[in-house]
Design a protein around this motif. Sequence first.
Motif, PDB file in Angstrom:
ATOM      1  N   ASN A   1       0.854  -1.315  -0.036  1.00 57.12           N
ATOM      2  CA  ASN A   1      -0.039   0.048  -0.139  1.00 57.12           C
ATOM      3  C   ASN A   1       0.830   1.400   0.078  1.00 57.12           C
ATOM      4  O   ASN A   1       0.569   2.462  -0.586  1.00 57.12           O
ATOM      5  CB  ASN A   1      -0.992   0.098   1.153  1.00 57.12           C
ATOM      6  N   PHE A   2       2.129   1.243   0.708  1.00 53.85           N
ATOM      7  CA  PHE A   2       3.116   2.381   0.685  1.00 53.85           C
ATOM      8  C   PHE A   2       3.187   2.642  -0.881  1.00 53.85           C
ATOM      9  O   PHE A   2       3.427   3.580  -1.328  1.00 53.85           O
ATOM     10  CB  PHE A   2       4.080   1.967   1.423  1.00 53.85           C
ATOM     11  N   SER A   3       3.746   1.579  -1.654  1.00 53.18           N
ATOM     12  CA  SER A   3       4.079   1.516  -3.013  1.00 53.18           C
ATOM     13  C   SER A   3       3.015   2.129  -3.769  1.00 53.18           C
ATOM     14  O   SER A   3       3.165   2.976  -4.490  1.00 53.18           O
ATOM     15  CB  SER A   3       4.582   0.305  -3.540  1.00 53.18           C
ATOM     16  N   TRP A   4       1.829   1.424  -3.570  1.00 50.99           N
ATOM     17  CA  TRP A   4       0.647   2.169  -4.320  1.00 50.99           C
ATOM     18  C   TRP A   4       0.257   3.580  -3.977  1.00 50.99           C
ATOM     19  O   TRP A   4       0.102   4.174  -5.118  1.00 50.99           O
ATOM     20  CB  TRP A   4      -0.543   1.128  -3.848  1.00 50.99           C
ATOM     21  N   ALA A   5       0.243   4.075  -2.992  1.00 53.43           N
ATOM     22  CA  ALA A   5      -0.070   5.394  -2.519  1.00 53.43           C
ATOM     23  C   ALA A   5       0.989   6.418  -2.914  1.00 53.43           C
ATOM     24  O   ALA A   5       0.732   7.686  -3.055  1.00 53.43           O
ATOM     25  CB  ALA A   5      -0.429   5.418  -1.093  1.00 53.43           C
ATOM     26  N   THR A   6       2.338   5.914  -3.163  1.00 54.43           N
ATOM     27  CA  THR A   6       3.410   7.106  -3.490  1.00 54.43           C
ATOM     28  C   THR A   6       3.760   6.948  -4.813  1.00 54.43           C
ATOM     29  O   THR A   6       4.635   7.404  -5.393  1.00 54.43           O
ATOM     30  CB  THR A   6       4.388   6.654  -2.486  1.00 54.43           C
TER      31      THR A   6
ATOM     32  N   GLY B   1       6.879   4.028  -4.414  1.00 57.35           N
ATOM     33  CA  GLY B   1       7.942   4.319  -3.442  1.00 57.35           C
ATOM     34  C   GLY B   1       8.125   2.944  -2.423  1.00 57.35           C
ATOM     35  O   GLY B   1       7.517   1.912  -2.639  1.00 57.35           O
ATOM     36  N   ILE B   2       9.309   3.189  -1.673  1.00 55.64           N
ATOM     37  CA  ILE B   2       9.750   1.743  -1.036  1.00 55.64           C
ATOM     38  C   ILE B   2       9.901   2.230   0.494  1.00 55.64           C
ATOM     39  O   ILE B   2      10.639   3.050   0.869  1.00 55.64           O
ATOM     40  CB  ILE B   2      10.940   1.241  -1.552  1.00 55.64           C
TER      41      ILE B   2
END
Length: 367
Positions: free
Chosen positions: A33-38, A41-42
């Motif tokens: 979800n971090f990658s999806w929302a950014t 991103g990692i």
Amino acid sequence: MDLSEELRIKRQRITQLLENLDLDGLYLKSQANFSWATGGGINTVGITGELGAAGLLFTRSGDYAVCNNIEVNRMGSEERLEELGFVLKSYTWHENREQQIVHELVEPGRLGADFAFPGARELKAEVARLRYSLTESELERYRQLCYLTNLALETTAVEVRPGDRECEVIGRLSERLWADRIDIVTTFCAADERIEQYRHPVATRKQVEKRVMLGCNARRNGLIVCLTRFVQFGTAPEKLKKQYRDNVELDLVLWTNTVPGRSVQVPFNAVEKEYRRLGYDGEFNLHHQGGAIGYAPRDYRVDFSTEETIAENQPFCWNPSITGTKSEDTILATQAGPVPLTRPIIFPKLSMDVNGARFERADILVI
């Protein structure tokens, strides 16, 4: 579509979720979800962990990134979270103030999260659904990942020779993928009788003799692709060639029934019938048939209880198998029909017509 438009669409989906559930904030910390929302991103330190080292808090009044002082510099400089509109909130690593910071911004009971977080309603499945339909800029990144992974796997497979160990083959594949900053999530390599013995053949030191199967799930910018290929040394037995072709037909029945707006039960029930029609009745029960892919190796694996609707521009990786063979590639579900995202590049092609459509799939490579 540029990144700002992609993130605007995703923020809109999050806002709608908060409104539908009458919540004031959503805290996302999983790697997916971090990658999806950014936009790729990692937030992970160990690449196999589900939860990252930084979380994203979306509220009705603003967006925040929460992490300790070890991660805050990288989150700002390399992940560019401030440029993306997040206010950085950090704390000294030994203070463990994550919960306090989040609750200062959103009251307990008015918060959702993608994991078990104190004072929050767990919304892992609800958030995953926000990811299902890929934006145009995501699709651009995904197509590139699919091509690079496909090329790396097929190139590695073409170079396999009798005497190679399964683990050596995986090592070569890993080197090729990491050269393009692609993580390996899952790898399978099976030689000879291990192909029939195990549906999930984790690589061993066994040497290849006459046949090898190579497959992987690989990730970059959060997105994950999956595919499998087969190599035969010497003449391929006619029985094997027929079974492989039947296996590909099973896969194409799944593909052609994976239509946006339909329940995933439509392709699932269709392939169960096709196993029986082709004379492989018992094989359906020996392994799962795959399902949706994207920011997870499988967003969900379909069984008779799965209640999901296929979305437009949603990736799928079905993996029907018959003992000794498997068919596995990544596709995109669209109203115009399934779009193959992994396809034979240097492998031989197998042309097949299923449900009125023609497809070119990877055949067994005979060396």
